[in-house]
Design a protein around this motif. Sequence first.
Motif, PDB file in Angstrom:
ATOM      1  N   VAL A   1      41.747  55.868 105.094  1.00 39.60           N
ATOM      2  CA  VAL A   1      40.667  55.390 104.245  1.00 39.60           C
ATOM      3  C   VAL A   1      41.249  55.018 102.882  1.00 39.60           C
ATOM      4  CG1 VAL A   1      40.098  57.690 103.348  1.00 39.60           C
ATOM      5  CG2 VAL A   1      38.317  55.943 103.494  1.00 39.60           C
ATOM      6  N   SER A   2      40.634  54.051 102.230  1.00 39.81           N
ATOM      7  CA  SER A   2      41.103  53.627 100.913  1.00 39.81           C
ATOM      8  C   SER A   2      40.571  54.560  99.839  1.00 39.81           C
ATOM      9  CB  SER A   2      40.628  52.197 100.630  1.00 39.81           C
ATOM     10  OG  SER A   2      39.219  52.186 100.445  1.00 39.81           O
ATOM     11  N   ALA A   3      41.169  54.458  98.658  1.00 42.11           N
ATOM     12  CA  ALA A   3      40.696  55.248  97.518  1.00 42.11           C
ATOM     13  C   ALA A   3      39.239  54.937  97.215  1.00 42.11           C
ATOM     14  CB  ALA A   3      41.576  54.972  96.296  1.00 42.11           C
ATOM     15  N   LEU A   4      38.850  53.673  97.318  1.00 40.17           N
ATOM     16  CA  LEU A   4      37.472  53.289  97.038  1.00 40.17           C
ATOM     17  C   LEU A   4      36.513  53.972  98.005  1.00 40.17           C
ATOM     18  CD1 LEU A   4      35.693  51.365  95.277  1.00 40.17           C
ATOM     19  CD2 LEU A   4      35.779  49.769  97.197  1.00 40.17           C
ATOM     20  N   GLU A   5      36.873  54.037  99.295  1.00 42.74           N
ATOM     21  CA  GLU A   5      36.000  54.669 100.282  1.00 42.74           C
ATOM     22  C   GLU A   5      35.897  56.175 100.053  1.00 42.74           C
ATOM     23  OE1 GLU A   5      33.961  53.262 102.451  1.00 42.74           O
ATOM     24  OE2 GLU A   5      34.578  51.396 101.494  1.00 42.74           O
ATOM     25  N   VAL A   6      36.983  56.799  99.626  1.00 36.45           N
ATOM     26  CA  VAL A   6      36.931  58.232  99.296  1.00 36.45           C
ATOM     27  C   VAL A   6      35.898  58.473  98.198  1.00 36.45           C
ATOM     28  CG1 VAL A   6      38.216  60.148  98.260  1.00 36.45           C
ATOM     29  CG2 VAL A   6      39.282  58.754 100.034  1.00 36.45           C
ATOM     30  N   VAL A   7      35.921  57.633  97.170  1.00 37.42           N
ATOM     31  CA  VAL A   7      34.983  57.804  96.057  1.00 37.42           C
ATOM     32  C   VAL A   7      33.556  57.538  96.508  1.00 37.42           C
ATOM     33  CG1 VAL A   7      34.339  56.987  93.757  1.00 37.42           C
ATOM     34  CG2 VAL A   7      36.753  57.251  94.359  1.00 37.42           C
ATOM     35  N   ARG A   8      33.347  56.525  97.333  1.00 38.00           N
ATOM     36  CA  ARG A   8      31.995  56.205  97.798  1.00 38.00           C
ATOM     37  C   ARG A   8      31.373  57.376  98.554  1.00 38.00           C
ATOM     38  NH1 ARG A   8      31.100  50.884 100.976  1.00 38.00           N
ATOM     39  NH2 ARG A   8      28.959  51.435 100.366  1.00 38.00           N
TER      40      ARG A   8
ATOM     41  N   ALA B   1      33.377  51.902  89.129  1.00 38.38           N
ATOM     42  CA  ALA B   1      33.121  52.387  87.776  1.00 38.38           C
ATOM     43  C   ALA B   1      33.657  53.804  87.607  1.00 38.38           C
ATOM     44  CB  ALA B   1      31.625  52.348  87.478  1.00 38.38           C
ATOM     45  N   ALA B   2      33.494  54.657  88.629  1.00 39.10           N
ATOM     46  CA  ALA B   2      34.006  56.022  88.564  1.00 39.10           C
ATOM     47  C   ALA B   2      35.531  56.028  88.519  1.00 39.10           C
ATOM     48  CB  ALA B   2      33.498  56.831  89.753  1.00 39.10           C
ATOM     49  N   LEU B   3      36.165  55.176  89.327  1.00 38.10           N
ATOM     50  CA  LEU B   3      37.626  55.070  89.279  1.00 38.10           C
ATOM     51  C   LEU B   3      38.091  54.581  87.912  1.00 38.10           C
ATOM     52  CD1 LEU B   3      38.292  53.524  92.801  1.00 38.10           C
ATOM     53  CD2 LEU B   3      39.138  55.738  91.997  1.00 38.10           C
ATOM     54  N   GLY B   4      37.348  53.629  87.346  1.00 40.11           N
ATOM     55  CA  GLY B   4      37.699  53.128  86.021  1.00 40.11           C
ATOM     56  C   GLY B   4      37.598  54.202  84.966  1.00 40.11           C
ATOM     57  N   ARG B   5      36.623  55.093  85.113  1.00 44.19           N
ATOM     58  CA  ARG B   5      36.472  56.194  84.160  1.00 44.19           C
ATOM     59  C   ARG B   5      37.683  57.120  84.181  1.00 44.19           C
ATOM     60  NH1 ARG B   5      31.070  60.039  84.127  1.00 44.19           N
ATOM     61  NH2 ARG B   5      31.423  61.046  82.094  1.00 44.19           N
TER      62      ARG B   5
END
Length: 238
Positions: A58-65, A89-93
């Motif tokens: 899974v990608s980093a984006l999917e982990v966050v989602r 937005a959370a990753l950007g933070r």
Amino acid sequence: VEPGDYLGLVGPNGGGKTTVLRTLLGVIPPLAGRVVRRAGVQVGYVPPRPRLDPIFPVSALEVVRQGAMGCAASFPGCLRPASPEAARAALGRLGVETLAGQAFAALSGGQQQRVLIARALVRRPDLLVLDEPTAGVDVPSEHGLLDLIGGLNDEGVAVILVAHELTMVAGRARRVALVNKDVPLFEVAPAGALLDPGRLSALYGRAMEIRGEGEDRFVRPVHEPREGCCAGALGFRE
């Protein structure tokens, strides 16, 4: 734990820190007493990174989602993944938006931990709970993660952080709970008041000392020199 608080849970491995944490989170019932949680409070949880499957494709984006899923049914929309925009937005933070498309398993330990914190933040928590977030990362990454967590606390997010060593949170947490079920010991006080060799010796069940200054302070066992060891002209001892 008050709004905007920063509480450290500190103790040896197997001393009960994670059990206390799981009780606070409502995962297991308390053996005595009760846990009271304000109605509607949102909690973001960051698990110990070594317990995650490193080959999960899974990608980093999917982990966050996925951080928006699995919360109590009383929160609308909690059974759906967060939107890609909210996850970015959370990753950007956390300063790692550029990692969104990369495989989570391919990231460094420090990068993975930032992604997991972003995962917890995507639901906009009032309280951020972290179980040994710096385990398995190098020293610069450890300081960077602790600075980042301190910055989130400065923004108003309450923090509970589990750590194995008091000096990791002494200059950051407002209060610290010393936890060791084997002694038994449970003591809560301002962090500075607990930086005492006597208290630490009671916590770890052996003589301990504090070395270094500021962020370079560390706690270690007191080593007694072995008979006939290290008594040379330079005065070295183990």
